[in-house]
Design an enzyme around this catalytic site. Structure first.
Site, PDB file in Angstrom:
ATOM      1  N   GLY A 193     -16.490   3.390  -0.206  1.00 53.78           N
ATOM      2  CA  GLY A 193     -17.935   3.244   0.025  1.00 53.78           C
ATOM      3  C   GLY A 193     -18.667   4.574   0.071  1.00 53.78           C
ATOM      4  O   GLY A 193     -19.761   4.719  -0.487  1.00 53.78           O
TER       5      GLY A 193
ATOM      6  N   HIS B  39     -10.180   8.896  -1.555  1.00 52.58           N
ATOM      7  CA  HIS B  39     -10.650   7.546  -1.225  1.00 52.58           C
ATOM      8  C   HIS B  39     -11.389   7.648   0.115  1.00 52.58           C
ATOM      9  O   HIS B  39     -10.768   7.805   1.166  1.00 52.58           O
ATOM     10  CB  HIS B  39      -9.458   6.597  -1.155  1.00 52.58           C
TER      11      HIS B  39
ATOM     12  N   ASP C 138       0.816  -1.217   0.000  1.00 46.76           N
ATOM     13  CA  ASP C 138       0.000   0.000   0.000  1.00 46.76           C
ATOM     14  C   ASP C 138       0.846   1.261   0.000  1.00 46.76           C
ATOM     15  O   ASP C 138       0.377   2.336  -0.364  1.00 46.76           O
ATOM     16  CB  ASP C 138      -0.913   0.012   1.237  1.00 46.76           C
TER      17      ASP C 138
HETATM   18  P1  AMP Z   1     -15.620   1.002   2.546  1.00 47.74           P
HETATM   19  O1  AMP Z   1     -14.654   0.966   3.693  1.00 47.74           O
HETATM   20  O2  AMP Z   1     -14.998   1.498   1.262  1.00 47.74           O
HETATM   21  O3  AMP Z   1     -16.375  -0.271   2.373  1.00 47.74           O
HETATM   22  O4  AMP Z   1     -16.719   2.117   2.904  1.00 47.74           O
HETATM   23  C1  AMP Z   1     -17.542   1.996   4.042  1.00 47.74           C
HETATM   24  C2  AMP Z   1     -18.287   3.314   4.252  1.00 47.74           C
HETATM   25  O5  AMP Z   1     -19.071   3.611   3.078  1.00 47.74           O
HETATM   26  C3  AMP Z   1     -19.243   3.270   5.431  1.00 47.74           C
HETATM   27  O6  AMP Z   1     -19.148   4.478   6.163  1.00 47.74           O
HETATM   28  C4  AMP Z   1     -20.597   3.199   4.742  1.00 47.74           C
HETATM   29  O7  AMP Z   1     -21.621   3.759   5.518  1.00 47.74           O
HETATM   30  C5  AMP Z   1     -20.343   4.049   3.517  1.00 47.74           C
HETATM   31  N1  AMP Z   1     -21.385   3.853   2.507  1.00 47.74           N
HETATM   32  C6  AMP Z   1     -21.656   2.757   1.777  1.00 47.74           C
HETATM   33  N2  AMP Z   1     -22.751   2.960   1.003  1.00 47.74           N
HETATM   34  C7  AMP Z   1     -23.197   4.223   1.266  1.00 47.74           C
HETATM   35  C8  AMP Z   1     -24.278   5.032   0.801  1.00 47.74           C
HETATM   36  N3  AMP Z   1     -25.132   4.576  -0.099  1.00 47.74           N
HETATM   37  N4  AMP Z   1     -24.390   6.273   1.310  1.00 47.74           N
HETATM   38  C9  AMP Z   1     -23.526   6.740   2.246  1.00 47.74           C
HETATM   39  N5  AMP Z   1     -22.491   6.030   2.709  1.00 47.74           N
HETATM   40  C10 AMP Z   1     -22.323   4.781   2.236  1.00 47.74           C
END
Ligand code: AMP
Length: 371
Positions: free
Chosen positions: A323, A204, A146
């Site tokens: 996300g 990100h 990373d």
């Molecule tokens: P990751 O670590 O990339 O999987 O991202 C996780 C974060 O993305 C968490 O805070 C989730 O609540 C957020 N997330 C996923 N889908 C949504 C959405 N539709 N709206 C707002 N936040 C989201």
């Protein structure tokens, strides 16, 4: 039997994986994840390209135990595939590793010496290497880092203003999320987006968050530093903090372990809101603290991307991933609104793109190069 490659992406309480035929990396046969490892809710999810997905409860499982279950499942679901190579995500490559490397006992020794620089992440990457070597002793194992994408940053963006001997000892700004950044820049190039002559900020925004300044396709600066704590406000990590606060806390009841817990697991959106580390929970809440936490998150993103515009002498495009970056259009809009004072390319405003990162694809491709 058909040659296959496996990508193992170990996180702090989870891992993701993908298995693909060596001659068809863009059509994985099976992927999935293990989540909430070490807790009662531990679960392994398998998503075959064909057929129904499945879930298996793994209460209180360690990474090693979950990997053993995964390897058994791979043998069962993919009987015609022989794993020839495995690409591992390793969080810290230190100052030594700036490209993917074939894993040997010496490499494992070097990676083990880096554990103190990434105590919550590095051991899980090493555990995955260990488990994979035991199960697939004939396979080539490759480590991807990373930190590698950021290794060419100019000294001023690697240095920390301490006496220089600390830099020599490895106390410097490394940067993380580099495999995601590589995947994003590769996808932009494949899409025909020119990286030459362009200043882009990769935002990100997931549970972990970072902004990376990429000029002419190369990382110039990034918001994470010596550890994955610095920079943006994250799900449970504090981001930018005045070091004087740490001294104050150490003098007033905290020791290194309790401080580590506070900064990595109890801070960020969770700490500010007192409610959740998950942006969806905060967006759905009508509490004032949740609203304040979201406002703080957006303000930090605007500040940090603006800083990157300063580092690059301009900004053409913000690329959102993670996300939150991919799914939360209102957060993206609020961040872009905060940046609207910047002129963008030829006065046309700053472009905004969404580009999901595919770290497992990067790991598969790296492993294939060593076959
Ligand atoms: P990751 O670590 O990339 O999987 O991202 C996780 C974060 O993305 C968490 O805070 C989730 O609540 C957020 N997330 C996923 N889908 C949504 C959405 N539709 N709206 C707002 N936040 C989201």
């Amino acid at each position: 039997m058909t040659d296959a490659l496996l990508a193992l992406n170990a996180g702090s309480s989870s891992f993701k994986f993908v298995i693909a035929r060596a001659d068809a990396l863009d059509q994985p046969v099976l992927g999935g994840s293990a989540e909430r490892l070490g807790s009662e809710q531990g679960v392994l999810s398998l998503k075959p390209a064909q057929g129904p997905s499945s879930r298996q409860a793994l209460p209180d499982a360690t990474h090693q135990q979950a990997l053993t279950v995964l390897f058994d499942a791979l043998a069962e679901h993919c009987p015609g595939l022989t794993v020839r190579g495995i690409g591992h995500r390793i969080v810290h490559g230190g100052a030594i590793f700036t490209d993917p490397v074939r894993i040997t006992p010496d490499v494992v020794g070097d990676l083990t010496r880096l554990v103190p620089l990434a105590p919550l992440h590095q051991p899980h990457g090493l555990a995955a290497i260990d488990a994979a070597r035991a199960r697939y002793p004939e396979a080539i194992q490759v480590a991807c880092f990373d930190t590698a994408f950021h290794a060419g940053k100019p000294w001023i963006h690697q240095a920390i203003a301490l006496p220089k001997r600390y830099y020599t000892e490895g106390v410097r700004r490394y940067g993380f999320h580099g495999i995601a950044c590589e995947s994003i820049t590769s996808a932009l190039i494949a899409d025909g987006f020119p990286l030459e002559e362009r200043a882009i900020a990769i935002a990100h925004l997931g549970n972990g968050c970072s902004v990376t300044a990429v000029k002419n396709g190369r990382a110039l600066a990034t918001s994470m530093g010596f550890s994955a704590l610095d920079g943006l406000t994250m799900g449970t990590r504090c981001g930018h903090i005045d070091p004087g606060v740490l001294l104050h806390l150490l003098r007033n009841g905290h020791d290194a372990d309790s401080l580590e817990r506070l900064l990595y697991r109890e801070a960020g959106l969770l700490g500010l809101s007192g409610l959740s580390n998950d942006m969806r929970d905060l967006a759905a809440s009508d509490s004032d603290d949740a609203r304040d936490a979201i406002a703080f998150f957006i303000a930090r993103a605007v500040e940090e991307i603006s800083r990157m515009a300063g580092v690059m002498g301009g900004l053409d495009c913000v690329v959102f991933s993670g996300g939150i970056g991919e799914n939360a259009a209102d957060i993206r809009h609020a961040v872009m609104k905060g940046l609207s004072f910047l002129p963008g390319r030829e006065g046309t405003g700053i472009e905004c793109k969404v580009q999901p990162a595919d770290e497992e694809d990067q790991l598969l491709r790296a492993a294939k190069r060593f076959l």
